[in-house]
Design an enzyme around this catalytic site. Structure first.
Site, short mmCIF file in Angstrom:
data_model
loop_
_atom_site.label_atom_id
_atom_site.label_comp_id
_atom_site.label_asym_id
_atom_site.label_seq_id
_atom_site.Cartn_x
_atom_site.Cartn_y
_atom_site.Cartn_z
N PRO A 80 49.24 41.70 -73.52
CA PRO A 80 47.99 41.63 -74.29
C PRO A 80 47.37 40.24 -74.36
O PRO A 80 46.52 39.99 -75.21
CB PRO A 80 48.45 42.09 -75.68
N GLU A 81 47.78 39.35 -73.47
CA GLU A 81 47.34 37.96 -73.57
C GLU A 81 45.83 37.77 -73.63
O GLU A 81 45.33 36.93 -74.39
CB GLU A 81 47.90 37.14 -72.39
#
Length: 249
Positions: free
Chosen positions: A139-140
């Site tokens: 989910p960066e």
């Protein structure tokens, strides 16, 4: 690794010839700060150099495997502290890349969250046991971060389209989907991940250590070679393995 008055960030335990390495920041979902990353790097290196260790289990204490990078450190990792930024990037890169370079096989025992750098560690191992409560993904981008140092491992574990979907959309997947995609080898109840990984590691530990090291090294070597070069590498190991049967394992 340990300071007076608090628990160590990493716990190492030998169970016969199997070394269990456990991330131990459960209150932070085992998020990877510099201290933990360095401790993990050093512990894996030490296990590989220990002749009494035949296999490694990598896990996380508490309800998560690893929630990725500890974002609280990011306030220090700025262009104004470029030297610190470079050192941290180098440490993270070496730690993410080292597992497949070890001579000992490593299985990850993963429950709960395994995201970002934690996802990279989980699938960077030679095999992965997933708990049914797995939440896996990258989910960066949602945090304005690029999943830079975990992208190589992901792309080599998945087809390009599926890998790009994971890094660009940040969707988290569960255990069954991870198994279907080939990211996980087993799915079990969360409280069974370590014991299931131990069973795998004990089978590895029963093998001739030189033969096991050769299997692991050749496996990753041929993945990056053209067909004829890969076959030549296999030929060389085929000739060398004749001596393995004479070993006193």
């Amino acid at each position: 690794m340990e300071q007076a008055g608090r628990a160590p960030v990493l716990v190492v335990e030998d169970r016969g010839p199997v070394r269990v390495v456990a991330l131990n920041r459960p209150d932070k979902l085992n998020a990877l700060d510099t201290e933990l990353t360095q401790a993990l790097h050093d512990a894996l290196q030490a296990a590989d150099h220990d002749e009494d260790v035949r296999a490694i289990v990598l896990t996380g204490n508490g309800r998560a495997f690893c929630a990725g990078a500890d974002l609280s450190e990011f306030k220090q990792l700025t262009p104004a502290n470029q030297d610190l930024v470079e050192k941290r990037a180098d440490l993270t890169c070496r730690t993410q890349a080292m597992v497949q370079k070890l001579s000992k096989p490593v299985v990850s025992a993963v429950r709960g969250a395994a995201v970002g750098g934690g996802a990279g560690l989980a699938i960077g191992c030679d095999m992965m046991v997933a708990g049914s409560d797995l939440k896996f993904g990258y989910p960066e981008l949602k945090h304005q971060i690029v999943p830079a140092l975990v992208m190589t491992g992901l792309q080599r574990s998945l087809g390009r389209k599926a890998a790009f979907e994971m890094v660009s959309l940040g969707r988290l997947i569960g255990a069954d989907e991870a198994l279907k995609l080939g990211l996980a080898n087993r799915v079990v109840e969360p409280d069974q991940v370590v014991e299931t990984a131990m069973a795998i590691a004990e089978q590895w530990a029963a093998a001739n250590p030189r033969a096991m090291a050769a299997v692991k090294a050749l496996f990753y070597e041929v993945a990056d070679l053209p067909y004829d070069e890969a076959m030549a590498a296999g030929r060389d190991v085929n000739a060398a393995m004749r001596a393995f049967r004479d070993d006193q394992a």
